[in-house]
Design an enzyme around this catalytic site. Sequence first.
Site, PDB file in Angstrom:
ATOM      1  N   LYS A  14       3.415  12.421  -3.310  1.00 38.17           N
ATOM      2  CA  LYS A  14       4.606  11.763  -2.928  1.00 38.17           C
ATOM      3  C   LYS A  14       4.484  10.254  -3.668  1.00 38.17           C
ATOM      4  CE  LYS A  14       1.965  10.352   1.200  1.00 38.17           C
ATOM      5  NZ  LYS A  14       1.605  10.766   2.680  1.00 38.17           N
ATOM      6  N   ARG A  51       4.941  10.418  14.707  1.00 35.51           N
ATOM      7  CA  ARG A  51       5.973  10.049  13.492  1.00 35.51           C
ATOM      8  C   ARG A  51       6.922  11.287  13.703  1.00 35.51           C
ATOM      9  NH1 ARG A  51       3.606   9.020   7.564  1.00 35.51           N
ATOM     10  NH2 ARG A  51       3.117  11.315   7.716  1.00 35.51           N
ATOM     11  N   HIS A 111      -0.437  15.951  11.630  1.00 36.58           N
ATOM     12  CA  HIS A 111      -0.973  14.881  10.830  1.00 36.58           C
ATOM     13  C   HIS A 111      -2.032  14.008  11.704  1.00 36.58           C
ATOM     14  CE1 HIS A 111      -1.322  12.304   7.299  1.00 36.58           C
ATOM     15  NE2 HIS A 111      -0.587  11.391   7.609  1.00 36.58           N
ATOM     16  N   ARG A 141      -4.833  18.789   2.758  1.00 35.77           N
ATOM     17  CA  ARG A 141      -3.893  17.931   1.977  1.00 35.77           C
ATOM     18  C   ARG A 141      -4.268  16.678   1.454  1.00 35.77           C
ATOM     19  NH1 ARG A 141      -0.665  18.592   7.085  1.00 35.77           N
ATOM     20  NH2 ARG A 141      -1.094  16.480   7.370  1.00 35.77           N
ATOM     21  N   TYR A 145       4.278 -22.075 -11.862  1.00 35.87           N
ATOM     22  CA  TYR A 145       5.226 -22.469 -10.997  1.00 35.87           C
ATOM     23  C   TYR A 145       4.769 -23.225  -9.845  1.00 35.87           C
ATOM     24  CZ  TYR A 145       8.616 -19.256 -12.979  1.00 35.87           C
ATOM     25  OH  TYR A 145       9.615 -18.588 -13.714  1.00 35.87           O
ATOM     26  N   CYS A 161       3.573 -14.680 -12.074  1.00 34.22           N
ATOM     27  CA  CYS A 161       4.967 -14.799 -12.210  1.00 34.22           C
ATOM     28  C   CYS A 161       5.488 -13.190 -12.508  1.00 34.22           C
ATOM     29  CB  CYS A 161       5.279 -15.433 -13.602  1.00 34.22           C
ATOM     30  SG  CYS A 161       4.564 -16.996 -13.881  1.00 34.22           S
ATOM     31  N   MET A 162       6.625 -13.170 -12.643  1.00 38.14           N
ATOM     32  CA  MET A 162       7.334 -11.967 -12.558  1.00 38.14           C
ATOM     33  C   MET A 162       6.992 -11.022 -13.718  1.00 38.14           C
ATOM     34  SD  MET A 162      11.303 -10.666 -12.696  1.00 38.14           S
ATOM     35  CE  MET A 162      11.978 -11.861 -11.406  1.00 38.14           C
ATOM     36  N   ASP A 163       6.765 -11.514 -14.897  1.00 31.74           N
ATOM     37  CA  ASP A 163       6.396 -10.814 -16.105  1.00 31.74           C
ATOM     38  C   ASP A 163       5.011 -11.510 -16.753  1.00 31.74           C
ATOM     39  OD1 ASP A 163       9.103  -9.960 -15.998  1.00 31.74           O
ATOM     40  OD2 ASP A 163       9.506 -12.021 -16.439  1.00 31.74           O
TER      41      ASP A 163
HETATM   42  C1  LIG Z   1       0.497  10.990   2.904  1.00 36.11           C
HETATM   43  C2  LIG Z   1       0.053  12.332   3.606  1.00 36.11           C
HETATM   44  C3  LIG Z   1      -0.980  12.908   3.457  1.00 36.11           C
HETATM   45  C4  LIG Z   1      -2.129  12.570   2.238  1.00 36.11           C
HETATM   46  O1  LIG Z   1      -3.000  11.400   2.814  1.00 36.11           O
HETATM   47  P1  LIG Z   1      -3.999  10.638   2.036  1.00 36.11           P
HETATM   48  O2  LIG Z   1      -4.760   9.798   3.186  1.00 36.11           O
HETATM   49  O3  LIG Z   1      -3.493  10.307   0.886  1.00 36.11           O
HETATM   50  O4  LIG Z   1      -4.975  12.047   1.779  1.00 36.11           O
HETATM   51  C5  LIG Z   1      -1.311  14.289   3.970  1.00 36.11           C
HETATM   52  N1  LIG Z   1      -0.257  14.845   4.897  1.00 36.11           N
HETATM   53  C6  LIG Z   1       0.912  13.894   5.095  1.00 36.11           C
HETATM   54  C7  LIG Z   1       1.818  14.315   6.143  1.00 36.11           C
HETATM   55  C8  LIG Z   1       1.052  12.653   4.652  1.00 36.11           C
HETATM   56  O5  LIG Z   1       2.091  11.992   4.625  1.00 36.11           O
END
Ligand SMILES: *Cc1c(COP(=O)(O)O)cnc(C)c1O
Length: 386
Positions: A46, A144, A173, A229, A273, A320-322
């Site tokens: 992601k 969640r 999770h 995961r 700044y 700064c921004m850049d």
């Molecule tokens: C982001 C996420 C992960 C991975 O988490 P890490 O801590 O980066 O390994 C696994 N499962 C779900 C549902 C997530 O949102």
Amino acid sequence: MFEPTVVDDPSLSRPTYAEIDLGILTANYRAVEQAVGKARMLPVLKANAYGHGLVHVARHLETLGAAGLAVAFLEEGALLRRAGIRCPILVMGGIDGSQIPQFLRYDLTITASSVHKLREVNQAAEALGVVARVHLKVDTGMGRIGMRPETAPAMFEAGLQAKHVEVDGVYSHFATADRKDPEQTRLQLDVFRSCVSFYRSRGIPTPKLHIANSGAILQHSDSYLDLVRPGLLLFGLYPSEEVRRTIDVMPVLSWKSRVVFFKVQPAGYPVGYGAAWAPHEDTRIVTVPAGYGDGYFHSLSDRGAVLIGGRRRPIVGGVCMDQFMVDIGPGGEAYNGDEVVLIGSQGDASISAADVARWASTIPYEVLTNINTRVARRYVGPGTTS
Ligand SMILES: *Cc1c(COP(=O)(O)O)cnc(C)c1O
């Protein structure tokens, strides 16, 4: 290889870029894969693969043999399909009912978190004459998305009834898997196991089970189940300071730039700044062409550091921004074009995303995902060209 961002010609890009070492990514992947034994890999990509570039990273992990890839949103999954990724792609985020036909069109695995959503998916699949692949989500303590454990059996039951849905997986999770105290993680795992015993007690094959994120992969080997995961760990960082570092990984991403301006700054003459910082003695200041407009935190003003000439040098004045300014000291030497490392190593010195996170009072996840599309990504290592 060069993934264009603002411009499609590297010669037009200022000398600020994120370097992604696919060789290190491979080594991290193999280290995690070996540690999890029979469990298969479902890497989490992601947020632009944690800032590393979604498409390039996905292609690389697909060639390494990942069982599938996980993303947060429909648009990430669709982008991967358009780029030619063929392995299963699980979209983990909550879904907007109106988008279900798009999930099906792009052959994405849908996360269903309620009986209602499951029915909607079933209807949309029937209308399109396809079978939707779904993973059911149980909330075992993250609070969640997901069905609460008491009501999960109703969702499993609905999954069995839905004729146009294939329940390919069930997952949950962890909220605290990267913490020292294992209590909540153990509890969540127990709740998950007893929930999914639904299938065994009915004599029905259990769908693929998964729950382990990076923290759990490092600390809870009993949570590996069918799939794991990993996200952050694959990119070579540890999810917290306190987590046990049971698997060796190295950072995949470096963030580099070059000096574009050098000056001798008299004592008392302010920088940046607000004119809030000025040197106590005559010193030498260089300017670096990167800023918060690239996702380098403004909160690093007067707090952060970079590597120049193999040494850590402090950021002075506001980011700064850049651009931002660095004090290389009264005797410091630097020339226009000298390499500046924001994240990574130079000689014996190094700065990790975890260091930057500490200075900016955030977490390494945010440091990486904050590097935005104005920063070109360059891929090095095996499997890349030029
Ligand atoms: C982001 C996420 C992960 C991975 O988490 P890490 O801590 O980066 O390994 C696994 N499962 C779900 C549902 C997530 O949102």
